[in-house]
Design a protein around this motif. Structure first.
Motif, PDB file in Angstrom:
ATOM      1  N   UNK A 771       0.757  -1.316  -0.058  1.00 45.24           N
ATOM      2  CA  UNK A 771      -0.087  -0.107  -0.052  1.00 45.24           C
ATOM      3  C   UNK A 771       0.893   1.278   0.131  1.00 45.24           C
ATOM      4  N   UNK A 772       1.852   1.203   0.768  1.00 45.96           N
ATOM      5  CA  UNK A 772       3.063   2.451   0.868  1.00 45.96           C
ATOM      6  C   UNK A 772       3.344   2.869  -0.729  1.00 45.96           C
ATOM      7  N   UNK A 773       3.608   1.761  -1.350  1.00 41.00           N
ATOM      8  CA  UNK A 773       4.024   2.304  -2.686  1.00 41.00           C
ATOM      9  C   UNK A 773       2.969   2.808  -3.795  1.00 41.00           C
ATOM     10  N   UNK A 774       1.741   2.193  -3.486  1.00 39.03           N
ATOM     11  CA  UNK A 774       0.537   2.694  -4.258  1.00 39.03           C
ATOM     12  C   UNK A 774       0.365   4.106  -3.715  1.00 39.03           C
ATOM     13  N   UNK A 775       0.357   4.393  -2.453  1.00 37.41           N
ATOM     14  CA  UNK A 775       0.385   5.523  -2.156  1.00 37.41           C
ATOM     15  C   UNK A 775       1.095   6.704  -2.793  1.00 37.41           C
ATOM     16  N   UNK A 776       2.483   6.442  -2.828  1.00 41.22           N
ATOM     17  CA  UNK A 776       3.415   7.075  -3.583  1.00 41.22           C
ATOM     18  C   UNK A 776       2.951   7.253  -4.969  1.00 41.22           C
TER      19      UNK A 776
END
Length: 827
Positions: A771-776
Motif C-alpha cells: 500500500x505505501x508504494x501505491x500511496x506514493x
C-alpha cells in the motif's frame, strides 16, 4: 756525426736542405724515364706505370704486360695491379691515400686500400665519345680534360658526382693546372688553361681571359696554399705571380733551351724544375740552386717540400724550418743555440755549461720550447736526442715549466722514427705528421698490413685498437688457406675480450670472399643483433636472421626481417617460417590487423584458425554499408564454421543475423525513408521502430521469426508506444486483464512521458505492490485524495500526515476528514 748544416744551401736569403731519405730505391733495370711516377701526399706510396707515349724496347711477353706498381718511398713493392682496362689518362692520389686511375673512355677506378680493391664510376658528359686527354688532381678530387676541351670536375670520391665546368675556348691547350676549391673565392675548383699567349681561368660558371702577353706557357704549377702560380715560358723563364694574376713576384731565367720534364712547387716558397738528370730550385726574388744526378729524376710535391726520386736515391728537399735555422745557423747567438751548446759542454763536464745557462736565463723557457720544436723537424736520431737533451737540461733549471710539449714530442718522434724505417717507408716530416693525424697514420699502416707496428703505435699513443684487430681478421679470412673452423677458432681466440670488436665486419669480409659458413660462425660472436641480422639476410640465412632478431627482443628488428621474408618468400613458405615462432606470429598478426586484412585471412586459413577467420569476416561485414555484400560476408563467415561443433552458437548467431538483414532489407523497401532505415539495427530496435511506425503485424513477424520472449516484446512494445505517444493504444492495453511484465512498468514509462492521468489508470492494477508504494504512485500523479484513501485502507496514519503537509486547497479538508476517520480507531 756530421753537422745538421752540412746539407744546407743558401738560396737568396733563405736556407734549403736536401735530406737523403733512402738509397738503392729501385732496381737499376727499371728505366724510370719510361714511367709515369706519382706519389701520394704526406710521404705516401708511389705509383708507377709505363708511359704509353714513349717507345720502349721489347723484352718478351711477360715484361710487356702492363701494370700499376705501388711502392713505398724506400722502393719496397706494396702491390702490383695488373692492368688491361685500356689506356690510362690520369693517375693520382687523394690525401687519404686512395689511388685514382682514369682511362681514356672516362671510367674511373678508386683503389681505396693499396691492395687492389676498388670502386668504379664514370665521368659521363661525353667522355666516352670524346675521350679523356689528361687529369689534374687535388687532395679530394680531380678535373679531367676531354678531347673537346670540356672540363669535368669530381669533388669527392665517396659520392662522386661529375660536373661539367664552364666551356673553355676550343684552341689548343698548351698546359694547365688547377686551384683547389679550398683556396678560391667561389669555393669551386678553378682551372688555369694556357691557350695561345694568355691564360684562361675556368670555374663552374664562367671562363675568364687573364690577358697575359708572354705565352705560350709550357708549364703551369700552383703552390700548395693556392696563393702563387709558377709559369714556364717558351724562352726558358720562370715567372712566379699571385694566383689572382695581379702581382708578378719574381722571374728566373734557366738559360736552358730544352723545356724541363716537370715543374713543381717545393712547399710554398720555391719552384723546382727537373730535366732528365738536372734539377733547378728557384727561390724568392729569382735566386736559384742546381742539383745534378746520375739518372733520371722524378719530382713528387708535398705540402712542405718535394721528394726527388731516382733509381738510386729518394731525397726530400725543403726550406729549413725557422726553429731549425735559429738553432743551428752558423754563428747563431739565439737562446736555443746557446742552450744546445750548453748541453754539449755539460757532456764534456765543462763549467761553461753553467755560464751558458746564466747567459740565457731570462729567455731559458723560450730556448727550451725552440729546442723541442727543432727536434721534431730533424730526421737524424742523433740530433733529435741532442736537442731533447738540451731541452731537458734547460727545463731542469727552470723552477716552473709545463713539460706536456716535451713529452708529446718524445712520443711523436718515436712514432716518426718507427715509420721512417726503410722497411715501412713512410718518411713523414713533422709538419706532415701533424696534418695527417695519428689516426690516419695508423690507417696507412693497416693498408700496408703492418699490423704489429700499427698496434704498438696505437697503444703507445693511447688510440683505440679495435679497428686494427678487425682489419687483421678481415685480411685473415680473405687470404688464409686453412680450414674454416681453424680460422674461426684462431680469430675468436685472438680477439676474445678485446673491446669494441665488430665481428660483423669480419663476417662480411668472409662472405664477400665466398666463405658463407665461416661468416655464419663468426656472426655468432657478434654481440649486437642489429649488426648480425642485416648480414644474415644478405647471406640468405633467413631463419637464423629471424631467430637472432627474436632473441634480441627488438621488435623493430623482427619487423625488418619479417618484411624482408614476406617480399622474398611465397606466402605459404612465409607462414610456415613464422608458424613455429610465436613472437613473429604475434607481430605479423598485430600488424596485419591494422594494415592488411587479406594477409590476416590467409594466415588464419593456413593455420586452420576458423573462428578467428570468421571473426575477421564479421568485422568486414559490419564495415559494409550495403546489405548484399554484408550478407555475403556473413555467409562466408558461417561457411568457415559450419563443420565445427564447437562453434555451433556462433554459426546460429551468424545465420540469424543474415535472416534479420534480409527482413530489414524488405522493411527498408516497404517502409523506410532516408532518415529511418532498418539496416544494421538489432532485433529489439527493429521491433521498436516497426511498432513506432504503426507496423505491429510486421513486428509480430519478427517476434515469431526469431522467437523473441514475450516479456521482451512487451517491454519493446511499451516503450515504442510511449515514444510514439500513442495514448489510445496504451489505454486499450490497460483494459486487458494481464501483462507479461506487470503493470508497474506501464505506470513508470507513461508517467515519465508526462501523462499522469493515463498513468493513474494503471495504479489499481498494481495489486502486488504494498500500500505505501501505491500511496506514493497516487501522490506522483498529483491525486493526493486518492492517495489518502489508499492510506486509509491501509490504516497508515504516517502516510496521511505526510500527505496533509503536501495538500493544498480542498484536498486539505479531505485529508483531514480521512485522518479523523482513522483517529477514533487509534484511540
Amino acid at each position: 756525426m756530421s753537422k745538421p748544416t752540412a746539407d744546407w744551401e743558401r738560396v737568396g736569403d733563405r736556407f734549403y736542405r736536401k735530406i737523403q731519405l733512402y738509397t738503392a730505391v729501385f732496381d737499376q733495370d727499371l728505366e724510370l724515364e719510361n714511367y709515369v711516377v706519382v706519389g701520394a701526399p704526406y710521404s705516401g706510396a708511389v705509383a708507377i706505370h709505363r708511359d704509353e707515349d714513349k717507345l720502349q724496347a721489347y723484352r718478351g711477353t711477360q715484361a710487356a704486360k702492363s701494370s700499376i706498381d705501388l711502392y713505398s718511398c724506400a722502393g719496397k713493392l706494396i702491390r702490383r695491379i695488373n692492368w688491361d682496362k685500356g689506356s690510362i689518362r690520369g693517375l693520382g692520389w687523394s690525401e687519404d691515400e686512395k689511388l685514382l686511375v682514369v682511362t681514356n673512355d672516362g671510367v674511373v677506378r678508386c683503389y681505396y686500400d693499396l691492395q687492389g680493391d676498388f670502386i668504379p664510376f664514370t665521368l659521363g658528359h661525353g667522355s666516352e665519345e670524346h675521350g679523356v686527354k689528361a687529369c689534374r688532381f687535388w687532395s679530394s678530387g680531380f678535373v679531367a680534360l676531354l678531347g673537346n676541351n670540356q672540363l669535368v670536375s669530381v669533388s669527392r670520391y665517396d659520392e662522386p658526382r661529375p660536373k661539367l665546368l664552364a666551356t673553355p675556348p676550343v684552341d689548343e691547350i698548351v698546359s694547365w693546372a688547377l686551384i683547389p676549391p679550398a683556396y678560391t673565392l667561389s669555393r669551386s675548383v678553378e682551372v688555369l688553361l694556357a691557350i695561345g699567349q694568355t691564360i684562361h681561368v675556368v670555374d663552374a660558371s664562367e671562363c675568364e681571359d687573364r690577358m697575359l702577353q708572354n705565352g705560350p706557357f709550357k708549364y703551369i704549377s700552383v703552390s700548395p696554399n693556392g696563393k702563387f702560380v709558377a709559369l714556364y715560358t717558351d724562352d726558358g723563364k720562370v715567372w712566379v705571380i699571385s694566383s689572382d694574376f695581379q702581382n708578378r713576384l719574381s722571374e728566373y731565367d734557366s738559360k736552358v733551351r730544352t723545356p724541363p720534364k716537370d715543374m713543381q712547387w717545393c712547399g710554398n716558397n720555391s719552384v723546382v724544375l727537373a730535366w732528365e738528370d738536372e734539377v733547378h730550385m728557384v727561390g724568392p726574388n729569382g735566386a736559384a740552386s742546381k742539383y745534378y744526378y746520375d739518372s733520371w729524376v722524378h719530382l713528387i710535391a708535398d705540402i712542405d717540400g718535394i721528394r726527388l726520386l731516382t733509381n738510386d736515391v729518394c731525397e726530400f728537399l725543403q726550406k729549413v724550418p725557422d726553429v731549425t735555422e735559429e738553432t743551428f745557423r752558423l754563428g747563431s747567438t739565439s737562446p736555443a743555440s746557446v742552450l744546445l751548446d750548453a748541453v754539449d759542454q755539460l757532456e764534456k763536464k765543462s763549467p761553461k755549461a753553467d755560464d751558458n745557462i746564466q747567459l740565457i736565463r731570462p729567455n731559458l723557457d723560450e730556448a727550451v720550447d725552440i729546442c723541442v720544436k727543432a727536434a721534431g723537424h730533424e730526421y737524424s736520431i742523433h740530433w733529435q736526442k741532442q736537442l731533447l737533451k738540451a731541452a731537458s737540461f734547460g727545463k731542469s733549471v727552470l723552477d716552473l715549466y709545463n713539460s706536456d710539449d716535451f713529452v708529446d714530442m718524445c712520443e711523436n718522434l718515436r712514432v716518426l722514427n718507427a715509420v721512417r724505417f726503410y722497411e715501412i717507408g713512410l718518411p713523414l716530416s713533422y709538419e706532415q705528421y701533424l696534418r695527417l693525424t695519428p689516426e690516419s697514420l695508423v690507417q696507412r699502416l693497416l693498408n700496408r698490413r703492418e699490423y704489429l707496428l700499427a698496434l704498438r703505435v696505437s697503444e703507445y699513443l693511447r688510440l683505440p685498437t679495435n679497428k686494427i684487430y678487425v682489419h687483421w681478421a678481415s685480411q685473415k679470412v680473405r687470404i688464409s688457406n686453412d680450414e674454416e673452423e681453424s680460422i674461426c677458432r684462431l680469430i675468436v681466440q685472438k680477439l676474445k675480450g678485446k673491446p669494441g670488436i665488430s665481428f660483423e665486419e669480419i663476417a662480411r669480409a668472409a662472405y664477400d670472399e665466398g666463405r658463407g659458413r665461416l661468416a655464419t660462425e663468426l656472426l655468432n660472436y657478434e654481440p649486437q643483433a642489429g649488426k648480425q641480422v642485416p648480414l644474415l639476410l644478405n647471406m640468405e640465412e633467413d631463419s637464423i636472421a629471424l631467430d637472432k632478431a627474436i632473441e634480441s627482443g627488438d621488435t623493430d628488428l623482427v619487423f625488418h626481417v619479417l618484411l624482408h621474408l614476406k617480399k622474398k618468400l611465397p606466402l605459404a613458405s612465409f607462414f610456415r617460417t613464422i608458424n613455429s615462432r610465436p613472437m613473429a606470429m604475434a607481430l605479423v598478426e598485430s600488424s596485419a590487423m591494422e594494415q592488411d586484412w587479406e594477409l590476416l585471412k590467409d594466415l588464419y586459413y593456413q593455420d586452420d584458425r576458423r573462428l578467428d577467420g570468421s571473426n575477421l569476416l564479421l568485422a568486414e561485414a559490419l564495415a559494409q554499408t550495403e546489405t548484399a555484400p554484408k550478407i555475403e560476408k556473413l555467409r562466408m563467415a558461417a561457411k568457415l564454421l559450419q563443420d565445427s561443433r564447437e562453434n555451433a552458437f556462433q554459426t546460429k548467431a551468424i545465420d540469424e543475423e543474415q535472416r534479420l538483414l534480409r527482413m530489414q532489407d524488405a522493411f527498408d523497401k516497404d517502409l523506410a525513408d532516408q532518415h529511418n532505415r532498418f539496416a544494421g539495427l538489432s532485433i529489439n530496435e527493429t521491433m521498436f521502430r516497426l511498432i513506432k511506425m504503426g507496423s505491429a503485424k510486421r513486428a509480430q513477424r519478427v517476434v515469431s521469426e526469431f522467437k523473441v520472449p514475450e516479456k521482451t516484446y512487451w517491454w519493446v512494445r511499451l516503450r515504442a508506444l510511449v515514444a510514439k505517444r500513442d495514448w489510445h493504444e496504451l489505454e486499450e492495453l490497460s483494459k486487458t486483464r494481464k501483462s507479461a511484465i506487470g503493470w508497474e512498468p506501464f505506470f513508470e514509462e507513461i508517467l515519465g512521458a508526462g501523462n499522469a492521468k493515463l498513468a493513474s489508470t494503471f495504479i489499481p492494477k498494481c495489486t502486488a505492490l504494498p500500500p505505501t508504494e501505491r500511496v506514493d504512485m497516487w501522490a506522483k500523479c498529483g491525486l493526493l485524495v486518492r492517495a489518502g484513501e489508499e492510506a486509509l485502507k491501509a490504516k497508515d496514519m504516517n502516510s496521511l500526515e505526510v500527505l496533509r503537509t503536501k495538500a493544498t486547497g480542498s484536498a486539505v479538508h479531505e485529508i483531514d476528514r480521512l485522518i479523523a476517520q482513522l483517529a477514533p480507531n487509534k484511540r
